[in-house]
Design a protein around this motif. Structure first.
Motif, PDB file in Angstrom:
ATOM      1  N   UNK A   1     -11.754 -30.970 -24.379  1.00  0.00           N
ATOM      2  CA  UNK A   1     -10.457 -31.236 -24.774  1.00  0.00           C
ATOM      3  C   UNK A   1     -10.333 -32.406 -25.420  1.00  0.00           C
ATOM      4  N   UNK A   2     -10.628 -33.634 -24.685  1.00  0.00           N
ATOM      5  CA  UNK A   2     -10.813 -35.066 -25.359  1.00  0.00           C
ATOM      6  C   UNK A   2     -11.645 -35.109 -26.494  1.00  0.00           C
ATOM      7  N   UNK A   3     -12.823 -34.561 -26.643  1.00  0.00           N
ATOM      8  CA  UNK A   3     -13.781 -34.664 -27.698  1.00  0.00           C
ATOM      9  C   UNK A   3     -12.987 -33.884 -28.919  1.00  0.00           C
ATOM     10  N   UNK A   4     -12.303 -32.812 -28.790  1.00  0.00           N
ATOM     11  CA  UNK A   4     -11.612 -31.867 -29.809  1.00  0.00           C
ATOM     12  C   UNK A   4     -10.281 -32.850 -30.488  1.00  0.00           C
ATOM     13  N   UNK A   5      -9.626 -33.406 -29.729  1.00  0.00           N
ATOM     14  CA  UNK A   5      -8.370 -34.038 -29.972  1.00  0.00           C
ATOM     15  C   UNK A   5      -8.589 -35.579 -30.149  1.00  0.00           C
ATOM     16  N   UNK A   6      -8.819 -36.427 -29.523  1.00  0.00           N
ATOM     17  CA  UNK A   6      -9.115 -37.627 -29.423  1.00  0.00           C
ATOM     18  C   UNK A   6     -10.207 -38.345 -29.846  1.00  0.00           C
ATOM     19  N   UNK A   7     -11.372 -38.067 -29.824  1.00  0.00           N
ATOM     20  CA  UNK A   7     -12.681 -38.895 -30.291  1.00  0.00           C
ATOM     21  C   UNK A   7     -12.449 -38.587 -31.889  1.00  0.00           C
ATOM     22  N   UNK A   8     -12.118 -37.567 -32.555  1.00  0.00           N
ATOM     23  CA  UNK A   8     -11.887 -37.818 -34.082  1.00  0.00           C
ATOM     24  C   UNK A   8     -10.859 -38.864 -34.464  1.00  0.00           C
ATOM     25  N   UNK A   9     -10.055 -39.233 -33.678  1.00  0.00           N
ATOM     26  CA  UNK A   9      -8.960 -40.260 -34.237  1.00  0.00           C
ATOM     27  C   UNK A   9      -9.475 -41.611 -33.481  1.00  0.00           C
ATOM     28  N   UNK A  10     -10.442 -41.780 -32.556  1.00  0.00           N
ATOM     29  CA  UNK A  10     -10.919 -43.033 -32.300  1.00  0.00           C
ATOM     30  C   UNK A  10     -11.914 -43.449 -32.117  1.00  0.00           C
TER      31      UNK A  10
END
Length: 456
Positions: free
Chosen positions: A395-404
């Protein structure tokens, strides 16, 4: 039920024998030397691949290994654990081993077919699908080899598994160096070398087992239901976690593309997975060796109901892990530059290695604690923790990594290790009733932080 009661009674009688501490220490030292040699050669090989193919191709190779790891976990994790656990509790038994091998071949065969069918669909990410199909052929051999190794490790016999792993690594490296000059596709060359080395290792273990246990068959075999009960949770947990981990690894390059190009994203992935993380795990050879031998020791103590012994072993292992891991973290942070120059010929990954060095105490403690929990029949708990952790990472890779970007993935590593280690350590202390003073955390941590600031 009567058969199971007889087996447990035999296990209790066996546990009453005094533990050969000298043999245990010699086994740990031998496994440590072997693991160190394997990791050194593996890191050197990663450096060679990076220098020959470049960081982008190294990233593609790491992605291929991440997908193949799913099949490896399905084929080997449950097989090795079941054989180790059942042999430790009931003694070596040829019929029991054959049942474990039959179950592992069924699982590994299914995993091989699955990877074979998925290979064309993953060709866009991996460059081509043929290397994955070549790797899938070796999974049944890998599962049989894991079962045979588990039998030896349960008896504290480390020489044959050590020889097999060193033989496999040596054959794999030599074949890789030779095939890279003969086959146009470097990924196919590396995959073929890996498969051939796994077959060679399986043959080594087969002849070693025939020599050591070929005529051993003590009493009736362990029931099929018992083998499934012991290995089922481990296989399910490891398989599901590995599937989520594979999905995570497939998502990372795709997520990093949002802030950089495809080539830069794959290069960052190769830098992290192929160069930094292997160096972080390098000092863990001593701990992984001790954990390998602690699992059957704790299983025997648990079968005999020796609570005080379990408490003493668990507490001592956990305290030593803390001291060692904090020292390893400080040394890795201080010597990040020289380590990268030694293995990779440059300091490209040194900054990221320093940033991730504080992960070492968390990773090492979680690894040792998980191993001890498996020896204490707590594999169902580790299953729940590992699944929750893997799902959260996806879930983190889907929603957070693309932004940070890469910073977001570094945060994920820290949050994941903190949560996983906290749950596992709490469970171990509750089950084993071991007592660990907070000073065992504060003093090593303070000393290592002081050492780091003095040396930089």
């Amino acid at each position: 039920p009567a058969q199971r009661h007889t087996m447990k009674r035999k296990a209790r009688k066996e546990v009453r024998k005094p533990v050969n501490r000298r043999g245990f220490l010699l086994g740990v030292l031998a496994l440590t030397a072997e693991t160190t040699l394997l990791r050194l050669s593996g890191i050197w090989m990663k450096g060679y691949i990076a220098a020959r193919l470049g960081s982008v191709q190294l990233g593609v190779y790491q992605l291929l290994c991440a997908v193949f790891a799913f099949g490896v976990v399905l084929s080997a994790s449950g097989a090795s654990f079941v054989c180790t656990r059942l042999t430790a509790e009931h003694g070596p038994n040829r019929k029991t081993l054959l049942r474990c091998i039959a179950l592992s071949l069924a699982v590994s065969g299914g995993a091989a077919v699955l990877l074979w069918l998925l290979a064309p669909g993953l060709g866009e990410l991996l460059g081509e699908g043929l290397p994955l199909r070549i790797l899938a052929v070796g999974l049944p051999f890998l599962s049989v080899c894991a079962c045979l190794k588990g039998t030896f490790l349960a008896q504290g016999k480390t020489l044959a598994p050590m020889g097999a792993e060193l033989f496999e690594q040596g054959i794999g490296i030599l074949l890789s160096l030779w095939l890279l000059t003969r086959i146009p596709s470097p990924l196919c060359a590396l995959a073929l070398a890996s498969t051939l080395s796994e077959i060679a290792s399986c043959l080594w273990m087969f002849f070693a087992w025939m020599h050591r246990f070929g005529r051993v068959c003590q009493g009736p075999p362990v029931p099929w239901r018992e083998a499934v009960r012991v290995g089922g949770p481990v296989l399910a947990g490891a398989g599901l976690r590995s599937a989520l981990s594979t999905l995570e690894n497939l998502l990372i390059p795709q997520s990093l593309r949002a802030l950089s190009g495809a080539a830069a994203a794959m290069a960052s992935y190769g830098l992290l997975q192929g160069m930094v993380l292997p160096l972080l795990q390098f000092p863990a050879g001593l701990l992984s060796s001790a954990t390998t031998l602690l699992i059957p020791e704790l299983a025997r103590s648990s079968a005999a109901g020796k609570r005080l012994r379990i408490q003493r072993i668990s507490g001592r292992a956990f305290r030593m892990t803390l001291c060692f891991s904090f020292a390893a973290a400080a040394a890795t942070a201080v010597f990040a530059g020289p380590l990268c120059r030694l293995f990779y010929g440059n300091e490209e990954a040194a900054w990221l290695l320093r940033v991730l060095a504080p992960l070492i105490p968390l990773q090492y403690a979680d690894s040792v604690v998980d191993g001890m929990l498996k020896g204490l029949d707590q594999q169902s708990f580790t299953l729940c923790c590992n699944l929750a952790d893997a799902a959260a990472r996806v879930v983190w890779c889907i929603f957070v990594v693309p932004r940070l970007g890469l910073f977001g993935y570094v945060l994920l590593l820290f949050f994941s290790e903190i949560g996983n280690a906290a749950f596992s350590i709490t469970r171990l202390l509750r089950v084993s009733r071991a007592e660990v003073s907070p000073l065992w955390v504060l003093l090593p941590a303070g000393a290592c932080i002081g050492l780091f600031w003095l040396c930089i």
